[in-house]
Enzyme design. Sequence first.
Site, PDB file in Angstrom:
ATOM      1  N   LYS A  22      47.117  73.005  35.766  1.00 53.69           N
ATOM      2  CA  LYS A  22      47.135  71.627  35.283  1.00 53.69           C
ATOM      3  C   LYS A  22      49.093  71.152  35.964  1.00 53.69           C
ATOM      4  O   LYS A  22      49.827  72.650  35.733  1.00 53.69           O
ATOM      5  CB  LYS A  22      46.994  71.820  34.307  1.00 53.69           C
ATOM      6  CG  LYS A  22      47.951  72.797  33.216  1.00 53.69           C
ATOM      7  CD  LYS A  22      47.392  72.546  31.543  1.00 53.69           C
ATOM      8  CE  LYS A  22      47.829  73.076  30.399  1.00 53.69           C
ATOM      9  NZ  LYS A  22      47.642  73.154  29.255  1.00 53.69           N
ATOM     10  N   ARG A  79      44.537  69.530  17.307  1.00 56.63           N
ATOM     11  CA  ARG A  79      44.422  68.885  17.913  1.00 56.63           C
ATOM     12  C   ARG A  79      42.764  68.229  18.869  1.00 56.63           C
ATOM     13  O   ARG A  79      43.149  66.772  18.808  1.00 56.63           O
ATOM     14  CB  ARG A  79      45.174  69.989  19.487  1.00 56.63           C
ATOM     15  CG  ARG A  79      46.110  68.994  20.095  1.00 56.63           C
ATOM     16  CD  ARG A  79      46.885  69.917  20.781  1.00 56.63           C
ATOM     17  NE  ARG A  79      46.352  70.734  21.629  1.00 56.63           N
ATOM     18  CZ  ARG A  79      46.836  72.042  22.651  1.00 56.63           C
ATOM     19  NH1 ARG A  79      47.965  71.875  23.351  1.00 56.63           N
ATOM     20  NH2 ARG A  79      45.618  72.543  23.432  1.00 56.63           N
ATOM     21  N   TYR A  95      82.396  68.733  32.683  1.00 56.94           N
ATOM     22  CA  TYR A  95      82.549  67.582  31.718  1.00 56.94           C
ATOM     23  C   TYR A  95      82.539  67.791  30.534  1.00 56.94           C
ATOM     24  O   TYR A  95      81.835  68.335  29.658  1.00 56.94           O
ATOM     25  CB  TYR A  95      80.567  67.049  31.803  1.00 56.94           C
ATOM     26  CG  TYR A  95      80.461  65.180  32.182  1.00 56.94           C
ATOM     27  CD1 TYR A  95      81.696  64.949  32.905  1.00 56.94           C
ATOM     28  CD2 TYR A  95      79.185  65.537  33.309  1.00 56.94           C
ATOM     29  CE1 TYR A  95      80.753  63.606  34.535  1.00 56.94           C
ATOM     30  CE2 TYR A  95      79.736  65.226  35.041  1.00 56.94           C
ATOM     31  CZ  TYR A  95      80.175  63.761  34.919  1.00 56.94           C
ATOM     32  OH  TYR A  95      80.138  63.087  36.108  1.00 56.94           O
ATOM     33  N   MET A 154      74.533  66.842  36.668  1.00 53.96           N
ATOM     34  CA  MET A 154      72.902  66.200  37.646  1.00 53.96           C
ATOM     35  C   MET A 154      73.431  67.323  38.594  1.00 53.96           C
ATOM     36  O   MET A 154      71.787  67.892  38.984  1.00 53.96           O
ATOM     37  CB  MET A 154      73.483  64.615  38.160  1.00 53.96           C
ATOM     38  CG  MET A 154      71.906  64.243  38.359  1.00 53.96           C
ATOM     39  SD  MET A 154      71.997  62.677  39.052  1.00 53.96           S
ATOM     40  CE  MET A 154      72.117  61.227  37.182  1.00 53.96           C
TER      41      MET A 154
END
Length: 357
Positions: free
Chosen positions: A33, A129, A253, A301
């Site tokens: 999956k 669930r 950053y 990024m």
Amino acid sequence: MRPARALIDLQALRHNYRLAREHAGARALAVVKADAYGHGAVRVAQALQPEADGFAVACIEEALELRAAGIKGPILLLEGFFEARELDLIVEHDLWVVVHSFWQLEAIERTAVGKPLTVWLKLDSGMHRVGLFPADYAAAYQRLKASGKVADIVLMTHFARADELDCPRSEEQLAVFNAAREGLVAQTSLNNSPALLGWPQITSDWVRPGIMLYGATPFEQAHPLADRLQAVMTLESKVISVRELPAGEPVGYGATFITERPSRIGVVAMGYADGYPRHAPTGTPVSVDGQPGRLVGRVSMDMLCIDLTDLPQAGLGSRVEFWGRQVAASEIAAQAGTIPYQLFCNLKRVPRLYRDS
């Protein structure tokens, strides 16, 4: 061409599948999956098809992609169907289907199917669930049998805490399952990867290896059987720039890293747009030309920075492994506050290159 890439080792994949099946002594559905946890469902299924007992996917869209690629073996829909009209496609493409809710059972009863279905009847043994409650389980089994629309039934459940090796919850769920299935004649499927690896006393006719297929341990601590898994994905790139900085200079950053000494900083073509976790902190391990290294500063990024100060042989063009055989995905996940499942599933933009030798 940008050097970031994911190498997928199909031999390691087959090794891990064989380990799962041999250790369990049972038939094994390879869980593919979510695009085989980011490894490429079609290529993974093609590599395993000659020996796999079957495959498991989340939904019919994933199953149809495999059928279109020529995958002939059993394919189980782990979430079942979402609309009754999917039953026609399930029959047409010879898919197996999980039934976890009464509305799905009722849809089967109402629908004229072209041939009998193979149903995996899911019990909620305590994860809460999806799945039928224990008090309703035997009645659902009998209704499926009485419908005349089901050829085979496999009884299944899913463990919520099998990755916690000192937690009794898996054995408690097993007791609930055994009580609910008393008197029902059918094969069983209980074990996902952590249950298969860590709970040998829990056995079933079918197992469902997922994360272990891809070579990552589901456990936070060392485990002898998990240690035999082989990493399937190697995420790598290259150093594209080298900066010589004095002590006291910020990198990246937010100035989250300040050089403590004169430093050589390598800039690597890899970032969170590729799937590398943005929250990996300074000190997260990497491998640079086969030598241990570390991340410094904030992941951007498209780029990130590594410390080359103690790696004088490394420089422009050096190969950097972010996870694979030299750097365990589980270690990166722990550093970033996540799990290997998410690392693999978040992979994007980087090309996948397959090797089978």
